[in-house]
Design a protein around this motif. Structure first.
Motif, mmCIF file in Angstrom:
data_model
loop_
_atom_site.group_PDB
_atom_site.id
_atom_site.type_symbol
_atom_site.label_atom_id
_atom_site.label_comp_id
_atom_site.label_asym_id
_atom_site.label_seq_id
_atom_site.Cartn_x
_atom_site.Cartn_y
_atom_site.Cartn_z
ATOM 1 N N VAL A 75 1.167 -1.300 0.020
ATOM 2 C CA VAL A 75 0.412 -0.026 0.041
ATOM 3 C C VAL A 75 0.840 0.841 -0.290
ATOM 4 C CG1 VAL A 75 -1.703 1.297 1.180
ATOM 5 C CG2 VAL A 75 -1.892 -1.139 1.044
ATOM 6 N N ASP A 76 2.406 1.345 0.531
ATOM 7 C CA ASP A 76 2.875 2.373 0.815
ATOM 8 C C ASP A 76 3.496 2.763 -0.424
ATOM 9 O OD1 ASP A 76 1.773 2.954 3.463
ATOM 10 O OD2 ASP A 76 3.811 2.031 4.782
ATOM 11 N N ALA A 77 4.080 1.430 -0.835
ATOM 12 C CA ALA A 77 4.635 1.830 -1.982
ATOM 13 C C ALA A 77 3.694 2.676 -3.400
ATOM 14 C CB ALA A 77 4.792 0.522 -2.853
ATOM 15 N N LEU A 78 2.744 2.585 -3.682
ATOM 16 C CA LEU A 78 1.461 3.080 -4.857
ATOM 17 C C LEU A 78 1.531 4.752 -4.526
ATOM 18 C CD1 LEU A 78 -2.554 1.749 -3.675
ATOM 19 C CD2 LEU A 78 -0.677 0.926 -5.578
ATOM 20 N N PRO A 79 2.016 5.271 -5.497
ATOM 21 C CA PRO A 79 2.042 6.310 -5.951
ATOM 22 C C PRO A 79 0.397 7.479 -5.730
ATOM 23 C CG PRO A 79 2.522 5.600 -7.603
ATOM 24 C CD PRO A 79 1.898 4.284 -6.959
ATOM 25 N N GLY A 80 0.939 8.301 -4.979
ATOM 26 C CA GLY A 80 -0.126 8.584 -4.460
ATOM 27 C C GLY A 80 -0.411 8.384 -2.600
ATOM 28 N N ILE A 81 0.395 7.148 -2.217
ATOM 29 C CA ILE A 81 0.110 7.299 -0.469
ATOM 30 C C ILE A 81 0.831 7.750 0.027
ATOM 31 C CG2 ILE A 81 0.305 5.887 0.854
ATOM 32 C CD1 ILE A 81 -2.652 5.714 -0.637
ATOM 33 N N LYS A 82 0.743 8.864 0.041
ATOM 34 C CA LYS A 82 1.339 9.482 1.448
ATOM 35 C C LYS A 82 2.476 8.902 2.784
ATOM 36 C CE LYS A 82 0.504 14.342 -0.223
ATOM 37 N NZ LYS A 82 -0.176 15.323 -0.216
ATOM 38 N N LYS A 83 1.141 8.097 3.702
ATOM 39 C CA LYS A 83 0.823 7.977 5.014
ATOM 40 C C LYS A 83 -0.328 6.374 5.230
ATOM 41 C CE LYS A 83 3.690 7.722 8.844
ATOM 42 N NZ LYS A 83 5.097 7.986 8.916
ATOM 43 N N SER A 84 -0.206 5.902 5.025
ATOM 44 C CA SER A 84 -1.388 4.472 5.795
ATOM 45 C C SER A 84 -1.622 4.627 7.177
ATOM 46 C CB SER A 84 -1.260 3.843 5.190
ATOM 47 O OG SER A 84 -0.125 2.715 5.567
ATOM 48 N N PHE A 85 -2.697 5.043 7.777
ATOM 49 C CA PHE A 85 -2.530 5.222 9.636
ATOM 50 C C PHE A 85 -3.032 3.624 10.220
ATOM 51 C CE2 PHE A 85 -1.626 9.911 8.948
ATOM 52 C CZ PHE A 85 -0.765 10.087 9.440
ATOM 53 N N ILE A 86 -2.569 2.917 11.135
ATOM 54 C CA ILE A 86 -3.397 2.219 11.667
ATOM 55 C C ILE A 86 -4.158 2.505 12.786
ATOM 56 C CG2 ILE A 86 -3.584 -0.335 12.795
ATOM 57 C CD1 ILE A 86 -2.059 0.435 10.004
ATOM 58 N N GLY A 87 -5.778 2.735 12.328
ATOM 59 C CA GLY A 87 -6.501 3.281 13.239
ATOM 60 C C GLY A 87 -7.540 2.491 14.083
ATOM 61 N N SER A 88 -7.282 1.373 13.942
ATOM 62 C CA SER A 88 -8.067 -0.180 14.568
ATOM 63 C C SER A 88 -7.286 -0.444 15.805
ATOM 64 C CB SER A 88 -7.859 -1.004 13.933
ATOM 65 O OG SER A 88 -8.453 -0.926 13.017
ATOM 66 N N GLY A 89 -8.250 -1.311 17.403
ATOM 67 C CA GLY A 89 -7.253 -1.724 17.624
ATOM 68 C C GLY A 89 -6.068 -2.568 17.541
ATOM 69 N N VAL A 90 -4.503 -1.604 18.575
ATOM 70 C CA VAL A 90 -3.791 -3.242 18.454
ATOM 71 C C VAL A 90 -3.971 -4.105 19.378
ATOM 72 C CG1 VAL A 90 -0.991 -3.430 18.014
ATOM 73 C CG2 VAL A 90 -2.414 -1.478 16.605
ATOM 74 N N ARG A 91 -3.641 -5.888 19.252
ATOM 75 C CA ARG A 91 -3.695 -6.100 20.158
ATOM 76 C C ARG A 91 -2.018 -6.493 20.817
ATOM 77 N NH1 ARG A 91 -8.077 -8.653 22.470
ATOM 78 N NH2 ARG A 91 -6.208 -9.834 23.206
#
Length: 619
Positions: free
Chosen positions: A420-436
């Motif tokens: 996902v991060d390698a796609l042109p146009g993606i500056k940042k992918s955040f994780i908003g779901s709760g982490v276990r």
């Protein structure tokens, strides 16, 4: 940006039906939510699934149930059935707070109006439709129906309620994620309609044709009911009214059968009727899940809402769901009860396809708000030996300890992040779901898996946190945490040290935001007072806190109502009165001057002067 026409959405009015050139509808769906054509909104998913089967489907979102009922009449009668999707949340959770106060907004309604859905839409909508079209079948679905399919405790009425099938008069109920059962239902109903000389199809008359569909519930007269070998017969509704311990005992069967590969049929007598709950379908395959997510959603609210905000849509419009299911089994949560404990993951290709669609939205600025699921880090996790999973009926794969058969490899998830991060146009992918974090701390026997977990932890903290990382320790008392089915608090403290260390090494100033619950079954004032002392020592001023709300069909709710734990039938204390609940909740806010006097008085009352010293005496 892609241009859409009105006919790219499922029709919601007679004019929109006519624009498609249809003179008849096969299925009409009524939704308690606004119509957002997005895979996170249940009515849209079911509508698109049925459309893909070649059916003519319309959605009537948030019909007016108070006037002359024109919304229920405007599209006439469907050829097959009316479907009711009461909403993405239980309607009573949506309308009321934990203190039973009416909420001032509704996130699933345009401009957050709080008055666009009734209490219990499953019941209200069904009764209206049955009055207008008594011979047309009504099929219930969604989380409200799922969690109320047998006798259940309703916190807002403070009583046991019958199965929503009986309360509403609906013909059939689909529980859980409904793609498979609804497709099988329409195939069989179309055969029934083809055989009949007219279009009046009665599910009750043709129950034999439909009764063996997995993942449905139906009711029949007890005199006509035929038991089968292997059935689990729950205590009747009448027995549960007389004996709370029987209600608690029922729930263990319900939860265990919901979490098995090969489950038994469940039955329960209600008045002179028997409610029959068929076993669920096996989990979807990757291909089946991809198909559901790859349907031609516009990913936008219907044009009728132009100029209005739908808060729930705003929250998820730049997010992508990469899997379903959760094997955490938290005692207070309905996710596993509705989606199942077995993880079903999308392919990388399907995820990337949806990310590219998100990138085409007009106000996308390059930032994905979430790349997650019910839990952030369970993607592709399952048992190494699936034959063991097929025999298992544990509600959680990680409580009280991580199952040794569970593959906790984080490499597939890292691969998704990197792609996902390698796609042109993606500056940042955040994780908003709760982490276990218990999965991040788990030590596998496989060194490569442990290495992947360390890599994931660093990458998550260094690259995918938008300033604040959400985690849910829920409490500090290990006794309470055990009832919650959560890991010991020492694991949160260990994870916090890792989080702080990586932040320091990466030159970041990010926050760890813990979620906590008060008044959970098993929790006493003393536990909350100790929580205040421990979180003070860790330098937390808590923000993300809530009072436990008993929602239908969870272990915690059954323990709260009955006073017994469903698995042990041992007594469990719960704070129930407003005074008891407030006495617990106030400890979250020990740092507020206005709470100090009450907290000190409460600690004196329970004989804990030592905690007063720890909270308020300067050293």
């Amino acid at each position: 940006m892609k241009e859409y026409r009105l006919t790219d959405w499922l029709p919601t009015t007679k004019k929109e039906v006519e624009l498609r050139g249809w003179d008849e509808l096969d299925v009409i769906l009524f939704s308690g939510d606004a119509y957002v054509d997005h895979p996170s909104f249940g009515a849209a998913v079911i509508g698109r699934i049925l459309e893909a089967e070649g059916l003519r489907v319309a959605i009537i979102p948030q019909p007016n149930w108070r006037d002359d009922l024109r919304d229920f009449k405007k599209l006439g009668r469907p050829r097959l059935f009316f479907g009711i999707s009461p909403g993405c949340m239980d309607s009573m959770v949506n309308k009321y707070t934990a203190n039973k106060r009416l909420r001032s907004d509704d996130a699933y309604t345009p401009d957050a109006r709080p008055d666009m859905r009734p209490e219990y839409p499953s019941i209200v909508y069904t009764r209206i439709l049955k009055k207008i079209y008594p011979d047309v079948p009504v099929v219930l679905g969604g989380i409200e129906a799922s969690m109320r399919r047998v006798t259940h405790y309703d916190y807002w009425q403070d009583k046991l309620m019958k199965s929503v099938l009986v309360e509403s008069g609906a013909d059939l109920l689909i529980y859980g994620m409904g793609e498979k059962p609804v497709v099988e239902l329409v195939k069989r109903m179309q055969k029934i309609c083809d055989i009949q000389t007219n279009n009046d199809s009665s599910l009750r008359e043709d129950s034999a044709t439909l009764a063996d569909i997995p993942q449905i519930a139906y009711s029949c007269k007890t005199a006509d009911f035929i038991a089968e070998e292997g059935d689990i017969c729950l205590f009747s509704h009448a027995e549960c009214l007389k004996d709370k311990k029987k209600q608690a005992a029922n729930f263990r069967h319900i939860e265990e059968e919901s979490n098995k590969y090969t489950a038994s049929r469940i039955t329960q007598e209600v008045d002179n009727m028997t409610v029959v709950v068929n076993p669920p379908y096996p989990p979807l395959t990757e291909e089946e899940l991809d198909r559901s997510f790859d349907l031609p959603y516009t990913r936008l609210p219907h044009p009728k809402y132009k100029g209005k905000r739908i808060p729930a849509y705003d929250m998820i419009k730049f997010s992508v769901n990469i899997h379903r299911g959760c094997f955490g089994g938290c005692a207070f949560c309905t996710i596993s009860a509705h989606q199942g404990k077995f993880i079903v993951s999308r392919s990388k290709e399907s995820v990337l396809k949806e990310v590219k669609e998100v990138m085409e939205l007009p106000d996308f600025k390059g930032y994905l708000s979430d790349l997650g699921g019910p839990s952030a880090n369970m993607y592709r996790m399952k048992g190494r030996d699936e034959t063991m999973c097929r025999k298992c009926k544990r509600p959680s794969c990680i409580h009280p300890k991580v199952c040794p058969n569970l593959n906790t490899d984080h490499r597939p998830l890292l691969d998704i992040y990197h792609a996902v991060d390698a796609l042109p146009g993606i500056k940042k992918s955040f994780i908003g779901s709760g982490v276990r974090y218990d999965l991040l701390l788990h030590q596998s026997k496989d060194p490569a898996t442990n290495k992947s977990t360390q890599e994931y932890t660093r990458e998550l903290i260094a690259r995918h946190v938008s300033g604040r990382l959400k985690v849910a320790p829920e409490h500090t008392s290990d006794r309470v945490l055990s009832i919650m089915r959560k890991p010991p608090f020492s694991q949160f403290q260990e994870f916090k040290k890792i989080f702080d260390r990586i932040n320091k090494e990466e030159g970041l100033r990010q926050q760890l935001i813990p979620y906590f619950i008060s008044s959970h079954p098993g929790c006493k004032e003393e536990d909350m007072a100790e929580l205040a002392v421990i979180t003070k020592r860790l330098d937390f001023h808590l923000e993300q806190v809530q009072d436990f709300t008993p929602t239908p069909m969870t272990v915690a709710t059954e323990a709260w109502y009955t006073g017994y734990h469903p698995y042990t039938l041992e007594s469990v204390f719960s704070a129930k009165t407003p005074r008891e609940k407030l006495a617990q909740r106030q400890f979250f806010f020990w740092y507020k001057p206005e709470e100090r006097k009450n907290i000190i008085n409460e600690l004196r009352r329970i004989g804990r002067q030592d905690l007063i010293d720890k909270l308020y005496v300067k050293r």
